[in-house]
Design a protein around this motif. Sequence first.
Motif, PDB file in Angstrom:
ATOM      1  N   ASP A  31       0.833  -1.212   0.000  1.00 31.66           N
ATOM      2  CA  ASP A  31       0.000   0.000   0.000  1.00 31.66           C
ATOM      3  C   ASP A  31       0.863   1.256   0.000  1.00 31.66           C
ATOM      4  O   ASP A  31       0.560   2.227  -0.684  1.00 31.66           O
ATOM      5  N   ARG A  32       1.929   1.219   0.790  1.00 29.73           N
ATOM      6  CA  ARG A  32       2.783   2.401   0.929  1.00 29.73           C
ATOM      7  C   ARG A  32       3.740   2.581  -0.238  1.00 29.73           C
ATOM      8  O   ARG A  32       4.055   3.713  -0.603  1.00 29.73           O
ATOM      9  N   THR A  33       4.229   1.475  -0.797  1.00 31.82           N
ATOM     10  CA  THR A  33       5.244   1.597  -1.842  1.00 31.82           C
ATOM     11  C   THR A  33       4.652   1.637  -3.249  1.00 31.82           C
ATOM     12  O   THR A  33       5.017   2.496  -4.048  1.00 31.82           O
ATOM     13  N   VAL A  34       3.746   0.709  -3.550  1.00 29.41           N
ATOM     14  CA  VAL A  34       3.141   0.630  -4.881  1.00 29.41           C
ATOM     15  C   VAL A  34       1.906   1.516  -4.959  1.00 29.41           C
ATOM     16  O   VAL A  34       1.586   2.072  -5.998  1.00 29.41           O
ATOM     17  N   GLY A  35       1.225   1.627  -3.844  1.00 23.32           N
ATOM     18  CA  GLY A  35      -0.019   2.392  -3.782  1.00 23.32           C
ATOM     19  C   GLY A  35      -1.185   1.458  -3.555  1.00 23.32           C
ATOM     20  O   GLY A  35      -1.113   0.261  -3.875  1.00 23.32           O
ATOM     21  N   PRO A  36      -2.260   1.966  -2.998  1.00 23.74           N
ATOM     22  CA  PRO A  36      -3.419   1.114  -2.712  1.00 23.74           C
ATOM     23  C   PRO A  36      -4.103   0.636  -3.987  1.00 23.74           C
ATOM     24  O   PRO A  36      -4.085   1.314  -5.005  1.00 23.74           O
ATOM     25  N   LEU A  37      -4.666  -0.558  -3.891  1.00 24.06           N
ATOM     26  CA  LEU A  37      -5.496  -1.063  -4.983  1.00 24.06           C
ATOM     27  C   LEU A  37      -6.829  -0.323  -4.964  1.00 24.06           C
ATOM     28  O   LEU A  37      -7.306   0.079  -3.896  1.00 24.06           O
ATOM     29  N   PRO A  38      -7.460  -0.145  -6.117  1.00 27.85           N
ATOM     30  CA  PRO A  38      -8.751   0.541  -6.145  1.00 27.85           C
ATOM     31  C   PRO A  38      -9.819  -0.257  -5.383  1.00 27.85           C
ATOM     32  O   PRO A  38      -9.867  -1.478  -5.455  1.00 27.85           O
ATOM     33  N   ASN A  39     -10.646   0.459  -4.674  1.00 28.71           N
ATOM     34  CA  ASN A  39     -11.718  -0.146  -3.889  1.00 28.71           C
ATOM     35  C   ASN A  39     -13.026  -0.004  -4.662  1.00 28.71           C
ATOM     36  O   ASN A  39     -13.633   1.068  -4.667  1.00 28.71           O
ATOM     37  N   PRO A  40     -13.495  -1.082  -5.302  1.00 26.78           N
ATOM     38  CA  PRO A  40     -14.723  -0.991  -6.095  1.00 26.78           C
ATOM     39  C   PRO A  40     -15.984  -0.984  -5.243  1.00 26.78           C
ATOM     40  O   PRO A  40     -17.080  -0.777  -5.760  1.00 26.78           O
ATOM     41  N   PHE A  41     -15.857  -1.215  -3.940  1.00 19.12           N
ATOM     42  CA  PHE A  41     -17.026  -1.361  -3.065  1.00 19.12           C
ATOM     43  C   PHE A  41     -17.406  -0.088  -2.327  1.00 19.12           C
ATOM     44  O   PHE A  41     -18.534   0.056  -1.885  1.00 19.12           O
ATOM     45  N   GLY A  42     -16.477   0.807  -2.131  1.00 24.06           N
ATOM     46  CA  GLY A  42     -16.713   1.957  -1.281  1.00 24.06           C
ATOM     47  C   GLY A  42     -16.298   1.623   0.145  1.00 24.06           C
ATOM     48  O   GLY A  42     -16.275   0.460   0.553  1.00 24.06           O
ATOM     49  N   GLU A  43     -15.962   2.648   0.909  1.00 25.37           N
ATOM     50  CA  GLU A  43     -15.437   2.441   2.261  1.00 25.37           C
ATOM     51  C   GLU A  43     -16.424   1.750   3.194  1.00 25.37           C
ATOM     52  O   GLU A  43     -16.045   0.878   3.973  1.00 25.37           O
ATOM     53  N   THR A  44     -17.685   2.130   3.133  1.00 23.95           N
ATOM     54  CA  THR A  44     -18.674   1.559   4.049  1.00 23.95           C
ATOM     55  C   THR A  44     -18.874   0.067   3.792  1.00 23.95           C
ATOM     56  O   THR A  44     -18.867  -0.741   4.720  1.00 23.95           O
ATOM     57  N   VAL A  45     -19.039  -0.294   2.527  1.00 14.50           N
ATOM     58  CA  VAL A  45     -19.232  -1.708   2.193  1.00 14.50           C
ATOM     59  C   VAL A  45     -17.997  -2.508   2.569  1.00 14.50           C
ATOM     60  O   VAL A  45     -18.097  -3.603   3.139  1.00 14.50           O
ATOM     61  N   LEU A  46     -16.815  -1.968   2.283  1.00  9.87           N
ATOM     62  CA  LEU A  46     -15.575  -2.664   2.630  1.00  9.87           C
ATOM     63  C   LEU A  46     -15.466  -2.867   4.141  1.00  9.87           C
ATOM     64  O   LEU A  46     -15.072  -3.932   4.619  1.00  9.87           O
ATOM     65  N   PHE A  47     -15.871  -1.860   4.909  1.00 13.05           N
ATOM     66  CA  PHE A  47     -15.840  -1.969   6.373  1.00 13.05           C
ATOM     67  C   PHE A  47     -16.800  -3.062   6.852  1.00 13.05           C
ATOM     68  O   PHE A  47     -16.438  -3.901   7.676  1.00 13.05           O
ATOM     69  N   VAL A  48     -18.018  -3.071   6.323  1.00 12.54           N
ATOM     70  CA  VAL A  48     -19.014  -4.080   6.719  1.00 12.54           C
ATOM     71  C   VAL A  48     -18.523  -5.478   6.344  1.00 12.54           C
ATOM     72  O   VAL A  48     -18.608  -6.418   7.145  1.00 12.54           O
ATOM     73  N   LEU A  49     -17.989  -5.629   5.137  1.00 17.06           N
ATOM     74  CA  LEU A  49     -17.436  -6.924   4.723  1.00 17.06           C
ATOM     75  C   LEU A  49     -16.283  -7.335   5.640  1.00 17.06           C
ATOM     76  O   LEU A  49     -16.139  -8.518   5.979  1.00 17.06           O
ATOM     77  N   GLY A  50     -15.482  -6.377   6.036  1.00 18.23           N
ATOM     78  CA  GLY A  50     -14.369  -6.658   6.944  1.00 18.23           C
ATOM     79  C   GLY A  50     -14.846  -7.146   8.303  1.00 18.23           C
ATOM     80  O   GLY A  50     -14.301  -8.109   8.853  1.00 18.23           O
ATOM     81  N   VAL A  51     -15.875  -6.502   8.835  1.00 18.72           N
ATOM     82  CA  VAL A  51     -16.435  -6.934  10.125  1.00 18.72           C
ATOM     83  C   VAL A  51     -16.999  -8.345  10.009  1.00 18.72           C
ATOM     84  O   VAL A  51     -16.773  -9.191  10.891  1.00 18.72           O
ATOM     85  N   LEU A  52     -17.734  -8.609   8.924  1.00 18.96           N
ATOM     86  CA  LEU A  52     -18.310  -9.947   8.725  1.00 18.96           C
ATOM     87  C   LEU A  52     -17.222 -11.009   8.583  1.00 18.96           C
ATOM     88  O   LEU A  52     -17.322 -12.097   9.159  1.00 18.96           O
ATOM     89  N   ALA A  53     -16.179 -10.700   7.821  1.00 13.79           N
ATOM     90  CA  ALA A  53     -15.078 -11.656   7.657  1.00 13.79           C
ATOM     91  C   ALA A  53     -14.368 -11.895   8.983  1.00 13.79           C
ATOM     92  O   ALA A  53     -14.049 -13.043   9.327  1.00 13.79           O
ATOM     93  N   LEU A  54     -14.138 -10.837   9.725  1.00 14.04           N
ATOM     94  CA  LEU A  54     -13.488 -10.981  11.036  1.00 14.04           C
ATOM     95  C   LEU A  54     -14.328 -11.859  11.955  1.00 14.04           C
ATOM     96  O   LEU A  54     -13.801 -12.765  12.614  1.00 14.04           O
ATOM     97  N   ALA A  55     -15.637 -11.622  11.974  1.00 14.09           N
ATOM     98  CA  ALA A  55     -16.526 -12.427  12.816  1.00 14.09           C
ATOM     99  C   ALA A  55     -16.509 -13.894  12.379  1.00 14.09           C
ATOM    100  O   ALA A  55     -16.406 -14.799  13.213  1.00 14.09           O
ATOM    101  N   LYS A  56     -16.589 -14.134  11.078  1.00 10.18           N
ATOM    102  CA  LYS A  56     -16.578 -15.506  10.575  1.00 10.18           C
ATOM    103  C   LYS A  56     -15.255 -16.196  10.915  1.00 10.18           C
ATOM    104  O   LYS A  56     -15.236 -17.352  11.343  1.00 10.18           O
ATOM    105  N   GLY A  57     -14.156 -15.497  10.725  1.00  8.37           N
ATOM    106  CA  GLY A  57     -12.850 -16.069  11.035  1.00  8.37           C
ATOM    107  C   GLY A  57     -12.702 -16.412  12.504  1.00  8.37           C
ATOM    108  O   GLY A  57     -12.163 -17.465  12.861  1.00  8.37           O
TER     109      GLY A  57
END
Length: 159
Positions: A31-57
Amino acid sequence: MANESTSRGAAVRFPPPFVPLIALALGLALDRTVGPLPNPFGETVLFVLGVLALAKGLVLMALAFGLFKKTRQDPKPWTDSPELIAEGIYLWTRNPMYVSMGVLQAGVGMLLGSLWVVVLVPATWLTIYFIAIRHEEAYLEHRFGEPYREYMRTVRRWF
């Protein structure tokens, strides 16, 4: 940590939980050297998906650890397995802890907004296969014979 064929455990020489941690660090470095990958979902959706993945894991990990505790076994792969665990989450996947490590890695990556961390999940699983799973499978097949081979035929390695 010994040889599969003679041992008290699988010939795993590197602790598998370090693999997703290394992938996390690598993804953040990208992220710092090459740069972030584009987020096609938007920050809110990515956050919700992250919470769900964390819970499932976390649920997958807890279910697997619970069965190790129930059977009084040590989850470290280089220790002896006195009995085959073929119940609960282990009827869905032969490697719930390793699946959960990748899902947790993806969840943390999404929560941090780092899609590099997420896209490195397959590399994490592939690395874990080579450093741990193939050794564990050889050890368990040697240790338990036909019951383990039958288990392998009926339960998927991953998900």
